[in-house]
Motif scaffolding. Structure first.
Motif, PDB file in Angstrom:
ATOM      1  N   THR A   6      10.498 -25.905  42.052  1.00 50.97           N
ATOM      2  CA  THR A   6      11.075 -25.656  43.373  1.00 50.97           C
ATOM      3  C   THR A   6      10.118 -24.806  44.204  1.00 50.97           C
ATOM      4  O   THR A   6       9.056 -24.400  43.736  1.00 50.97           O
TER       5      THR A   6
ATOM      6  N   LEU B 109      11.278 -21.831  45.940  1.00 48.52           N
ATOM      7  CA  LEU B 109      12.291 -20.852  46.312  1.00 48.52           C
ATOM      8  C   LEU B 109      11.703 -19.443  46.395  1.00 48.52           C
ATOM      9  O   LEU B 109      11.767 -18.648  45.462  1.00 48.52           O
TER      10      LEU B 109
ATOM     11  N   TRP C  76      21.357 -18.963  50.172  1.00 49.49           N
ATOM     12  CA  TRP C  76      20.301 -19.260  49.215  1.00 49.49           C
ATOM     13  C   TRP C  76      19.932 -20.750  49.278  1.00 49.49           C
ATOM     14  O   TRP C  76      20.560 -21.530  49.989  1.00 49.49           O
ATOM     15  N   LEU C  77      18.891 -21.118  48.528  1.00 51.54           N
ATOM     16  CA  LEU C  77      18.387 -22.495  48.412  1.00 51.54           C
ATOM     17  C   LEU C  77      17.663 -22.968  49.676  1.00 51.54           C
ATOM     18  O   LEU C  77      17.582 -24.155  49.955  1.00 51.54           O
ATOM     19  N   GLN C  78      17.095 -22.026  50.434  1.00 53.59           N
ATOM     20  CA  GLN C  78      16.164 -22.384  51.496  1.00 53.59           C
ATOM     21  C   GLN C  78      14.751 -22.368  50.906  1.00 53.59           C
ATOM     22  O   GLN C  78      14.434 -21.528  50.067  1.00 53.59           O
ATOM     23  N   GLU C  79      13.917 -23.292  51.342  1.00 52.70           N
ATOM     24  CA  GLU C  79      12.577 -23.411  50.769  1.00 52.70           C
ATOM     25  C   GLU C  79      11.585 -22.464  51.449  1.00 52.70           C
ATOM     26  O   GLU C  79      11.735 -22.107  52.618  1.00 52.70           O
TER      27      GLU C  79
ATOM     28  N   ASP D 297      12.765 -17.425  42.992  1.00 49.90           N
ATOM     29  CA  ASP D 297      13.133 -17.983  41.697  1.00 49.90           C
ATOM     30  C   ASP D 297      11.893 -18.703  41.183  1.00 49.90           C
ATOM     31  O   ASP D 297      11.415 -19.648  41.814  1.00 49.90           O
TER      32      ASP D 297
ATOM     33  N   TYR E  93      25.924 -19.282  43.687  1.00 49.65           N
ATOM     34  CA  TYR E  93      24.931 -20.175  43.094  1.00 49.65           C
ATOM     35  C   TYR E  93      25.669 -21.310  42.374  1.00 49.65           C
ATOM     36  O   TYR E  93      26.809 -21.138  41.940  1.00 49.65           O
TER      37      TYR E  93
ATOM     38  N   TYR F 235      23.618 -15.034  42.558  1.00 52.42           N
ATOM     39  CA  TYR F 235      23.219 -14.838  43.950  1.00 52.42           C
ATOM     40  C   TYR F 235      24.362 -14.125  44.652  1.00 52.42           C
ATOM     41  O   TYR F 235      25.516 -14.574  44.595  1.00 52.42           O
TER      42      TYR F 235
ATOM     43  N   LYS G  83      19.017 -12.383  44.866  1.00 54.75           N
ATOM     44  CA  LYS G  83      18.970 -13.331  43.750  1.00 54.75           C
ATOM     45  C   LYS G  83      18.348 -12.629  42.545  1.00 54.75           C
ATOM     46  O   LYS G  83      17.257 -12.055  42.629  1.00 54.75           O
TER      47      LYS G  83
END
Length: 428
Positions: free
Chosen positions: A250, A252, A262-265, A280, A350, A393, A404
């Motif tokens: 990923t 992250l 969360w989970l934005q690049e 992460d 999460y 998270y 996180k």
């Protein structure tokens, strides 16, 4: 396996890890672990192959065909263009329940696996993937299906149950049309096999974790306002590749307001003074093993009151949940006793509380349950020598930032043995 002795030939792979790991990064000194002297590679390979064969025999499966490069790596330790072959079906391995292993590799690549004790024979692949076959897709699919039929007749004549992990409709439909075969999903068998680690695998994982933590120390040292997220993330990539690592699952790493949700690049956003920086690792490192560790840094080293509160909640979440787990703990029992997220954080949670880890993220996957536990399978239990990640998270819906955290563990009869060692932030 009956032909184990004839296939067993001890080989070393590349320079010793200790020759590249003993470097000083900032104030952190890494010990020169002699990882390759601790790993019996052929023992590692045969353990993993035999785990696959045991699953085939246990589930009355005549043979399996594996296209997923991670499954091929697990079963044979053969590696060739891993990311490319995740989206192009140009190599696979055939494994019978009686232990016959035939690798079908990308053309002109047969020499790459000559040293491996797990493989009886290597052949050039017949691919019906459009990239390779173009207008010969159907023709090549028929040839492949006929070849699979011949393999089953020779190596599994009394059992037509064939497990395949990934494929596409052309190959599967052609296979079903050409001969009577009972197709099964191989992923369950492979994930189950992969879930219990040998001592050699644990050494490989420790090498990957140490590489990841070396990169984390470098990022922590280099972090400053004015640099972009991608610039900071590049230090982790550099550390992995120069120490024998392979890829990242990923992207992250985020900062400031991009830490919530969360989970934005990772992006070219410029990190500002006082920003939280959360990441992460999701790093496939040396020997193909994954280091999956999350941390949240603070630019400038001083948390404000709100950042400190979020970080404290995240730490409390991890500490509570890891204390619930030992060999024999049922997943439902764990989920029932798990730390409860604050109401204003729940919708940002999460996707899971715990997941397995090995060559990548693996089974088990323990989700946050709904009220009647109908949203996921909680029927299994933790077993000794599973390796898992416990993560959290914490970010309020509509909040400015989030935290996180995640660590990697081995399951034992008495609890969890922590494998990752990167320290948490000091909140004082």
């Amino acid at each position: 396996m009956s032909n184990f002795a004839s296939k067993f030939a001890s080989r070393k792979i590349g320079p010793k890890f200790s020759e590249v790991i003993n470097q000083k990064v900032g104030t952190q000194q890494f010990k020169p672990y002699l990882y390759e002297d601790q790993i019996n590679f052929d023992q590692l390979r045969m353990y993993r192959l035999n785990r696959v064969i045991e699953q085939l025999q246990k589930n009355d499966v005549g043979a399996c065909i594996l296209f997923d490069p991670i499954n091929i790596r697990y079963a044979t330790d053969s590696r060739n263009m891993s990311l490319f072959t995740m989206h192009e079906l140009v190599r696979f391995v055939f494994i019978s329940a009686e232990g016959k292993v035939i690798l079908f590799d990308y053309p002109k690549s047969e020499h790459l696996s000559e040293h491996l004790c797990t493989i009886d024979e290597t052949r050039s692949v017949v691919s019906w993937d459009f990239f390779s076959a173009n207008n010969y897709v159907d023709k090549n699919a028929k040839q492949w299906a006929g070849m699979v039929q011949d393999l089953m007749k020779e190596h599994s004549p009394a059992n037509n149950r064939l497990a395949i992990d990934v494929s596409d409709p052309v190959g599967i439909q052609t296979l079903l049309k050409q001969f009577s075969v009972n197709l099964l999903n191989a992923q369950k068998f492979l994930e189950t096999a992969r879930s219990i680690k040998s001592e050699d695998e644990l050494v490989c994982m420790k090498a990957s974790i140490e590489t990841a933590e070396k990169g984390m120390w470098l990022m922590k040292e280099k972090l400053q306002a004015g640099m972009t997220e991608e610039e900071l993330w590049s230090y982790m990539h550099k550390t992995n590749i120069e120490n024998g690592g392979e890829w990242f699952e990923t992207r992250l790493l985020v900062s400031g307001p991009r830490t919530n949700p969360w989970l934005q690049e990772c992006s070219n956003r410029v990190i500002e003074p006082g920003d939280l920086v959360a990441f992460d690792t999701d790093m496939v490192g040396p020997y193909g093993y994954c280091a999956d560790i999350s941390r949240t840094f603070i630019e400038g080293g001083r948390f404000n009151d709100e950042q400190r509160r979020l970080y404290s909640l995240a730490n409390e979440h991890i500490q509570h949940n890891k204390g619930l787990i030992k060999a024999g703990t049922n997943f439902r029992e764990f989920a029932e006793k798990a730390w409860k997220l604050p109401d204003n954080c729940y919708d940002n949670h999460y996707p899971c509380m715990v997941h397995g880890i090995g060559l990548c993220d693996e089974w088990p996957f323990i989700a946050y349950p709904n009220e009647d536990f109908s949203n996921a399978d909680f029927s299994s239990h933790f077993e000794e020598n599973m390796t898992i990640c416990v993560e959290t998270y914490i970010g309020e819906v509509g909040g400015k930032e989030g935290v996180k955290l995640e660590d990697q563990y081995r399951v034992t009869a008495n609890g969890l043995e922590q494998l990752s060692s990167f320290p948490l932030e000091q909140l004082t």
